[in-house]
Write a protein that holds these residues in place. Sequence first.
Motif, PDB file in Angstrom:
ATOM      1  N   ASP A  71     -16.738  -2.000 -13.710  1.00  0.00           N
ATOM      2  CA  ASP A  71     -17.936  -2.835 -13.561  1.00  0.00           C
ATOM      3  C   ASP A  71     -17.717  -4.055 -12.665  1.00  0.00           C
ATOM      4  OD1 ASP A  71     -19.454  -1.178 -15.259  1.00  0.00           O
ATOM      5  OD2 ASP A  71     -18.645  -2.198 -17.022  1.00  0.00           O
ATOM      6  N   GLU A  72     -16.619  -4.083 -11.928  1.00  0.00           N
ATOM      7  CA  GLU A  72     -16.372  -5.169 -10.984  1.00  0.00           C
ATOM      8  C   GLU A  72     -16.318  -4.613  -9.566  1.00  0.00           C
ATOM      9  OE1 GLU A  72     -12.946  -7.449 -11.922  1.00  0.00           O
ATOM     10  OE2 GLU A  72     -13.667  -8.067 -13.900  1.00  0.00           O
ATOM     11  N   ILE A  73     -16.911  -5.353  -8.629  1.00  0.00           N
ATOM     12  CA  ILE A  73     -16.911  -4.918  -7.229  1.00  0.00           C
ATOM     13  C   ILE A  73     -15.527  -5.126  -6.627  1.00  0.00           C
ATOM     14  CG2 ILE A  73     -17.851  -5.363  -4.932  1.00  0.00           C
ATOM     15  CD1 ILE A  73     -20.483  -6.150  -6.271  1.00  0.00           C
ATOM     16  N   ILE A  74     -15.017  -4.086  -5.976  1.00  0.00           N
ATOM     17  CA  ILE A  74     -13.725  -4.139  -5.306  1.00  0.00           C
ATOM     18  C   ILE A  74     -13.967  -4.364  -3.818  1.00  0.00           C
ATOM     19  CG2 ILE A  74     -11.567  -2.915  -4.811  1.00  0.00           C
ATOM     20  CD1 ILE A  74     -11.959  -3.525  -7.753  1.00  0.00           C
ATOM     21  N   GLN A  75     -13.366  -5.390  -3.257  1.00  0.00           N
ATOM     22  CA  GLN A  75     -13.545  -5.689  -1.844  1.00  0.00           C
ATOM     23  C   GLN A  75     -12.551  -4.864  -1.019  1.00  0.00           C
ATOM     24  OE1 GLN A  75     -15.978  -7.481  -0.656  1.00  0.00           O
ATOM     25  NE2 GLN A  75     -16.712  -8.217  -2.637  1.00  0.00           N
ATOM     26  N   LEU A  76     -13.080  -4.010  -0.156  1.00  0.00           N
ATOM     27  CA  LEU A  76     -12.242  -3.185   0.714  1.00  0.00           C
ATOM     28  C   LEU A  76     -12.569  -3.463   2.172  1.00  0.00           C
ATOM     29  CD1 LEU A  76     -12.459   0.335  -1.008  1.00  0.00           C
ATOM     30  CD2 LEU A  76     -10.746  -1.443  -1.358  1.00  0.00           C
ATOM     31  N   THR A  77     -11.579  -3.324   3.027  1.00  0.00           N
ATOM     32  CA  THR A  77     -11.841  -3.374   4.468  1.00  0.00           C
ATOM     33  C   THR A  77     -12.524  -2.074   4.887  1.00  0.00           C
ATOM     34  OG1 THR A  77      -9.748  -2.351   5.120  1.00  0.00           O
ATOM     35  CG2 THR A  77      -9.748  -4.748   4.797  1.00  0.00           C
ATOM     36  N   GLN A  78     -13.042  -2.042   6.092  1.00  0.00           N
ATOM     37  CA  GLN A  78     -13.689  -0.836   6.598  1.00  0.00           C
ATOM     38  C   GLN A  78     -12.749   0.356   6.546  1.00  0.00           C
ATOM     39  OE1 GLN A  78     -16.938  -0.480   7.891  1.00  0.00           O
ATOM     40  NE2 GLN A  78     -16.491   1.715   7.858  1.00  0.00           N
ATOM     41  N   ARG A  79     -11.503   0.163   6.969  1.00  0.00           N
ATOM     42  CA  ARG A  79     -10.543   1.267   7.002  1.00  0.00           C
ATOM     43  C   ARG A  79     -10.182   1.721   5.595  1.00  0.00           C
ATOM     44  NH1 ARG A  79     -10.007   3.756  11.734  1.00  0.00           N
ATOM     45  NH2 ARG A  79      -9.180   1.965  12.846  1.00  0.00           N
ATOM     46  N   GLU A  80     -10.004   0.784   4.676  1.00  0.00           N
ATOM     47  CA  GLU A  80      -9.715   1.145   3.292  1.00  0.00           C
ATOM     48  C   GLU A  80     -10.882   1.928   2.694  1.00  0.00           C
ATOM     49  OE1 GLU A  80      -6.958  -2.802   2.285  1.00  0.00           O
ATOM     50  OE2 GLU A  80      -9.080  -2.747   1.731  1.00  0.00           O
ATOM     51  N   TYR A  81     -12.089   1.489   2.999  1.00  0.00           N
ATOM     52  CA  TYR A  81     -13.285   2.181   2.510  1.00  0.00           C
ATOM     53  C   TYR A  81     -13.332   3.606   3.045  1.00  0.00           C
ATOM     54  CZ  TYR A  81     -18.264   3.283   1.922  1.00  0.00           C
ATOM     55  OH  TYR A  81     -19.456   3.887   1.597  1.00  0.00           O
ATOM     56  N   ASP A  82     -13.097   3.768   4.336  1.00  0.00           N
ATOM     57  CA  ASP A  82     -13.125   5.110   4.949  1.00  0.00           C
ATOM     58  C   ASP A  82     -12.096   6.026   4.305  1.00  0.00           C
ATOM     59  OD1 ASP A  82     -15.091   4.227   6.666  1.00  0.00           O
ATOM     60  OD2 ASP A  82     -13.727   3.875   8.350  1.00  0.00           O
ATOM     61  N   LEU A  83     -10.897   5.494   4.069  1.00  0.00           N
ATOM     62  CA  LEU A  83      -9.830   6.299   3.476  1.00  0.00           C
ATOM     63  C   LEU A  83     -10.180   6.701   2.044  1.00  0.00           C
ATOM     64  CD1 LEU A  83      -7.011   7.535   3.633  1.00  0.00           C
ATOM     65  CD2 LEU A  83      -6.058   5.279   3.084  1.00  0.00           C
ATOM     66  N   LEU A  84     -10.687   5.754   1.270  1.00  0.00           N
ATOM     67  CA  LEU A  84     -11.066   6.071  -0.105  1.00  0.00           C
ATOM     68  C   LEU A  84     -12.191   7.094  -0.140  1.00  0.00           C
ATOM     69  CD1 LEU A  84     -10.796   5.594  -3.133  1.00  0.00           C
ATOM     70  CD2 LEU A  84     -12.377   3.658  -2.897  1.00  0.00           C
ATOM     71  N   LEU A  85     -13.155   6.966   0.759  1.00  0.00           N
ATOM     72  CA  LEU A  85     -14.270   7.904   0.796  1.00  0.00           C
ATOM     73  C   LEU A  85     -13.783   9.330   1.057  1.00  0.00           C
ATOM     74  CD1 LEU A  85     -17.277   8.544   0.735  1.00  0.00           C
ATOM     75  CD2 LEU A  85     -17.399   7.883   3.163  1.00  0.00           C
TER      76      LEU A  85
END
Length: 231
Positions: free
Chosen positions: A150-164
């Motif tokens: 329930d907490e927002i995790i701050q990711l960089t664009q590259r981290e977001y792409d990798l997780l996706l």
Amino acid sequence: MKKTILFVEDEESLVSYLEPELQFENYNVITARDGEQAWNLYKENKSIINLIILDWMLPKLDGLEVLRRIRRHSKVPVIMMTARDYIGDKVAGLDSGADDYITKPFDIEELLARIRVIIRHQDDQKDTSAVYQIGDLSLDTKSRQVIKNDEIIQLTQREYDLLLILLQNINDTLTREELLDKVWGINFDGQPNIVDVYIRYLRNKIDSPHHESLIQTVRGVGYVLRYENHD
């Protein structure tokens, strides 16, 4: 619609060379000559900026400080430029939230290729809307929010792409080469261990203490996102 790039560089010869090249490739270019101006221009134009090309060594505020300030407010993709090919510089830049880096001198085609990869990822993600979940971790592609407990995790664009990519392939092992191609693009010619660096960043942000990592290493192959509920 034209994409807008904030280009931050104090070396006049490089500005006079790169600015028209970027414009020729159909980008709107906002140019800053020092870190203080970059920060002010970012604040004035943040709603239209799609990408930032940011030099490391700048007058007034260095590139790393500009990056840190931006990351407090935005996940806008940032490509860091450095004249020194020191791994410490690259690690510091990535740790502070850079999505990519390029070392001077570089070929203009390499920079343009990296820009295209980042812009393409942005466009691809806007065309899809889905929510992915594993355990207590979820990613919403519409809001681009990653939530853990329930907490927002701050990711960089590259981290977001990798997780996706990992979430789209839960329980499927992806090789480092596959992750490089999907996240960094087939034209990426940097070090393959960049995948390992970003996996470590993601683990630090999404894993729970005293629990097995969601991202598991398949030795000699790559990585797999897997959740095992031991409750």
